[in-house]
Design a protein around this motif. Structure first.
Motif, PDB file in Angstrom:
ATOM      1  N   LYS A 224       5.264   5.206  -4.354  1.00 58.21           N
ATOM      2  CA  LYS A 224       5.877   3.881  -4.375  1.00 58.21           C
ATOM      3  C   LYS A 224       4.922   2.875  -3.768  1.00 58.21           C
ATOM      4  O   LYS A 224       4.553   2.973  -2.607  1.00 58.21           O
ATOM      5  CB  LYS A 224       7.203   3.879  -3.613  1.00 58.21           C
ATOM      6  N   ALA A 225       4.539   1.880  -4.567  1.00 63.05           N
ATOM      7  CA  ALA A 225       3.648   0.835  -4.071  1.00 63.05           C
ATOM      8  C   ALA A 225       4.476  -0.286  -3.464  1.00 63.05           C
ATOM      9  O   ALA A 225       5.633  -0.497  -3.801  1.00 63.05           O
ATOM     10  CB  ALA A 225       2.793   0.298  -5.223  1.00 63.05           C
ATOM     11  N   SER A 226       3.864  -1.037  -2.560  1.00 63.30           N
ATOM     12  CA  SER A 226       4.545  -2.157  -1.908  1.00 63.30           C
ATOM     13  C   SER A 226       3.832  -3.453  -2.205  1.00 63.30           C
ATOM     14  O   SER A 226       2.612  -3.507  -2.284  1.00 63.30           O
ATOM     15  CB  SER A 226       4.585  -1.953  -0.390  1.00 63.30           C
ATOM     16  N   SER A 227       4.609  -4.524  -2.378  1.00 64.03           N
ATOM     17  CA  SER A 227       4.004  -5.839  -2.612  1.00 64.03           C
ATOM     18  C   SER A 227       3.629  -6.524  -1.316  1.00 64.03           C
ATOM     19  O   SER A 227       3.048  -7.593  -1.314  1.00 64.03           O
ATOM     20  CB  SER A 227       4.992  -6.735  -3.374  1.00 64.03           C
TER      21      SER A 227
ATOM     22  N   LEU B 143       7.708  -0.406  -7.627  1.00 65.79           N
ATOM     23  CA  LEU B 143       7.007  -1.289  -6.710  1.00 65.79           C
ATOM     24  C   LEU B 143       8.033  -1.962  -5.805  1.00 65.79           C
ATOM     25  O   LEU B 143       8.968  -2.609  -6.283  1.00 65.79           O
ATOM     26  CB  LEU B 143       6.215  -2.338  -7.483  1.00 65.79           C
ATOM     27  N   GLU B 144       7.883  -1.797  -4.507  1.00 63.54           N
ATOM     28  CA  GLU B 144       8.801  -2.443  -3.564  1.00 63.54           C
ATOM     29  C   GLU B 144       8.411  -3.907  -3.361  1.00 63.54           C
ATOM     30  O   GLU B 144       7.240  -4.230  -3.187  1.00 63.54           O
ATOM     31  CB  GLU B 144       8.775  -1.714  -2.219  1.00 63.54           C
TER      32      GLU B 144
ATOM     33  N   GLY C 161       8.510  -7.388   6.213  1.00 65.65           N
ATOM     34  CA  GLY C 161       8.378  -6.038   5.694  1.00 65.65           C
ATOM     35  C   GLY C 161       9.686  -5.422   5.241  1.00 65.65           C
ATOM     36  O   GLY C 161       9.721  -4.250   4.851  1.00 65.65           O
ATOM     37  N   ASN C 162      10.763  -6.197   5.304  1.00 70.98           N
ATOM     38  CA  ASN C 162      12.050  -5.683   4.832  1.00 70.98           C
ATOM     39  C   ASN C 162      12.048  -5.595   3.308  1.00 70.98           C
ATOM     40  O   ASN C 162      11.636  -6.543   2.624  1.00 70.98           O
ATOM     41  CB  ASN C 162      13.190  -6.595   5.295  1.00 70.98           C
ATOM     42  N   VAL C 163      12.507  -4.509   2.786  1.00 77.75           N
ATOM     43  CA  VAL C 163      12.519  -4.313   1.340  1.00 77.75           C
ATOM     44  C   VAL C 163      13.663  -5.113   0.724  1.00 77.75           C
ATOM     45  O   VAL C 163      14.832  -4.939   1.069  1.00 77.75           O
ATOM     46  CB  VAL C 163      12.671  -2.821   0.985  1.00 77.75           C
ATOM     47  N   LEU C 164      13.299  -6.029  -0.175  1.00 79.18           N
ATOM     48  CA  LEU C 164      14.293  -6.841  -0.871  1.00 79.18           C
ATOM     49  C   LEU C 164      14.806  -6.152  -2.123  1.00 79.18           C
ATOM     50  O   LEU C 164      15.928  -6.390  -2.563  1.00 79.18           O
ATOM     51  CB  LEU C 164      13.690  -8.196  -1.253  1.00 79.18           C
ATOM     52  N   GLY C 165      13.957  -5.331  -2.703  1.00 82.65           N
ATOM     53  CA  GLY C 165      14.329  -4.635  -3.926  1.00 82.65           C
ATOM     54  C   GLY C 165      13.121  -3.952  -4.535  1.00 82.65           C
ATOM     55  O   GLY C 165      12.041  -3.921  -3.951  1.00 82.65           O
TER      56      GLY C 165
END
Length: 539
Positions: A2-5, A67-68, A74-78
């Motif tokens: 899982k990649a993060s933006s 993609l997060e 750093g809170n995941v919105l979706g």
């Protein structure tokens, strides 16, 4: 995986907190408007923050990966689906010469959807990672907001590839409607366009798919909300429906467009009335044909502007101080006696620019060579633009370190800020020293460009990796040498102008004093305070 933006948008995210409604300026130059066939866009990212230039290599992902999307903390919105392959991105340009800039126009606040998933900076980076051309980027951006929602306010985008340049404007549909309404128009070859925190697309063709794209409900939604009455007999204008004109957004937004246009095409004699808030004044066109084709150095000149040579010249008058400084400290507006509202001018060049770029995209060269991301830090007027080729695989160290809370000579941002800030003590003197070094270095890069690119093209025929290494080394070395020279410039300014003196060519301090025009202004305000008494001589 899982990649993060979070990492890919850090520098842009900072601007949310540091920017303002008068931040950012963009110029778009079509290939037949430039003297060499380059497509160019500019972007000033204005706000009090310390940017880090990011590089993201091309990558492959397994099918079904996600993609997060995260917020500032750093809170995941979706999450959104990840594509199988992403392109390499350096700054706001990708490996295929695609470049994207923006300015925020805000527009109608009620249309912002705080629950939408994607901010404009998410969209810019995602488009660069997923698109090869400007048209593809528009489809990526609009497709993502349609599916996942749009979180930002009104936004104008500049989107350029090696053949075309587009302006796209977008605004949300409110908390109850996922997605956004938008219009995108291709700048005709031979023309230039500009935008600066005020929506610029007015009426647009409904049956010209090659040159204009738009959301299917862009007009009907405005009718539904009461922003446009088709029975009025007036044609629909996107900008007036979704970003109505006010004296403030005209002065601070359209004023910059006017100044770019009046310099690029003096023959058209554009009136200042529209941006000065004269009711009924003629709007400025979305794009203009410049009097002469514009060179790369000409683009730099257009981005270095304080309304010089006009009645609004910020380097003259009592407000410019004794040494003609064009800087006006924030806030830009104020009220006196609770009755009259005032505001300073808002120029293209401003001290609180964090970073800016000028992109060159050139169709006759291979992508890795044809795309150049000219990057500058701090004020466009006093910065030095340094070339970074779009194929490079490393970012200069001095562009990646430092922060707003601690000064560091290691940080290029602080190095450029130091020289520019110190110059305000004796601006009309020191800015000449800065511009002399700027011209020497930028001129050197421009003169070297053909030889560097000829060598790169030859290397590409033999070994692509060697070509990439060559342009990476050239770009990084050029930046670090420039930053080193700018440190020396800052030190030289302190030595030459210490304690208000000006050292002459022999290194001796001389009294520079104040200009006569400013002394006269002082005496008008205090006509007797500074008069020296005269005594009659006694025999």
């Amino acid at each position: 995986m899982k990649a993060s933006s979070n990492t890919i948008v850090l520098a842009l995210l900072l601007s949310l907190f540091a920017g303002s409604a008068v931040a950012c300026t963009s110029l778009l130059v079509s290939r037949k408007a430039s003297d060499d066939g380059s497509v160019m866009i500019t972007y000033t990212c204005d706000g009090e923050f310390h940017p880090h230039l990011e590089y993201h290599p091309a990558a492959d992902y397994p099918e079904g990966d996600s993609l997060e999307i995260t917020d500032w903390y750093g809170n995941v919105l979706g999450k959104i689906p990840q594509v199988r392959h992403t392109y390499a991105v350096m700054g706001l340009m990708n490996e295929h010469q695609l470049a994207i800039g923006e300015t925020t126009f805000g527009g109608r606040d009620v249309l912002r959807d705080p629950e939408g998933l994607l901010h404009y900076w998410d969209l810019m980076i995602l488009a660069l990672q997923r698109a090869r051309t400007a048209r593809e980027a528009i489809k990526v951006i609009t497709g993502l907001v349609e599916e996942h929602g749009y979180r930002s306010t009104g936004e104008s985008f500049s989107i350029a590839d090696a053949k075309e340049v587009w302006i796209m404007e977008m605004i949300g549909m409110g908390p109850d409607s996922k997605g956004a309404v938008w219009v995108a128009r291709k700048v005709p070859d031979g023309y230039i366009c500009a935008h600066a925190n005020k929506a610029r697309i007015g009426k647009f063709p409904l049956n010209d798919k090659d040159n204009c794209m738009f959301h299917k409900n862009v007009i009907s939604f405005a009718v539904e909300k009461g922003y446009y009455d088709p029975e009025s007999g007036d044609e629909f204008h996107f900008n007036e429906a979704y970003d109505p004109s006010t004296p403030k957004n005209l002065k601070w937004g359209e004023g910059r467009v006017w100044s770019i246009f009046r310099r690029a095409s003096p023959s058209q004699n554009f009136s200042p009335d529209y941006w000065r808030g004269v009711k009924g004044a003629e709007r400025y066109p979305l794009w203009i044909k410049p009097d002469d084709k514009i060179s790369f150095s000409g683009v730099l000149d257009l981005m270095r502007d304080h309304y010089e040579g006009t009645p609004y010249d910020m380097t003259v008058g009592v407000d410019a101080g004794p040494y003609g400084s064009p800087e006006r400290w924030r806030p830009l507006d104020w009220t006196l006696d609770s009755t009259v509202f005032y505001s300073w001018e808002r120029p293209v060049s401003t001290f609180h620019t964090a970073f800016s770029f000028v992109s060159q995209s050139r169709s006759w060269l291979p992508d890795g060579v044809g795309g150049v991301y000219w990057y500058g830090l701090d004020n466009t007027y006093t910065t030095c633009y340094m070339p970074l080729y779009c194929c490079i695989t490393e970012v200069p160290h001095s562009f990646t370190v430092g922060g707003l809370s601690d000064f560091s000579w290691e940080s290029a941002w602080w190095v450029f800020n130091f020289a520019a800030n110190f110059a305000n003590l004796k601006y009309s003197f020191m800015v000449k020293d800065i511009i002399a070094v700027q011209a020497q270095i930028e001129g050197g890069f421009i003169r070297m460009q053909p030889a560097v690119e000829d060598a790169a093209v030859k290397l590409l025929k033999e070994d692509k990796d060697l070509m990439v290494r060559y342009l990476t080394d050239y770009s990084v070395r050029g930046v670090e040498q420039t930053v080193k020279r700018w440190r020396k410039l800052g030190e030289d300014l302190i030595v030459k102008y210490n304690d208000g003196y000006v050292k002459n060519e022999k290194g001796r301090p001389t009294d520079a004093g104040y200009p006569e025009r400013w002394l006269k202004d002082v005496i008008k305000l205090r006509p007797r305070q500074f008069v020296m008494p005269e005594w009659e001589d006694k025999e």
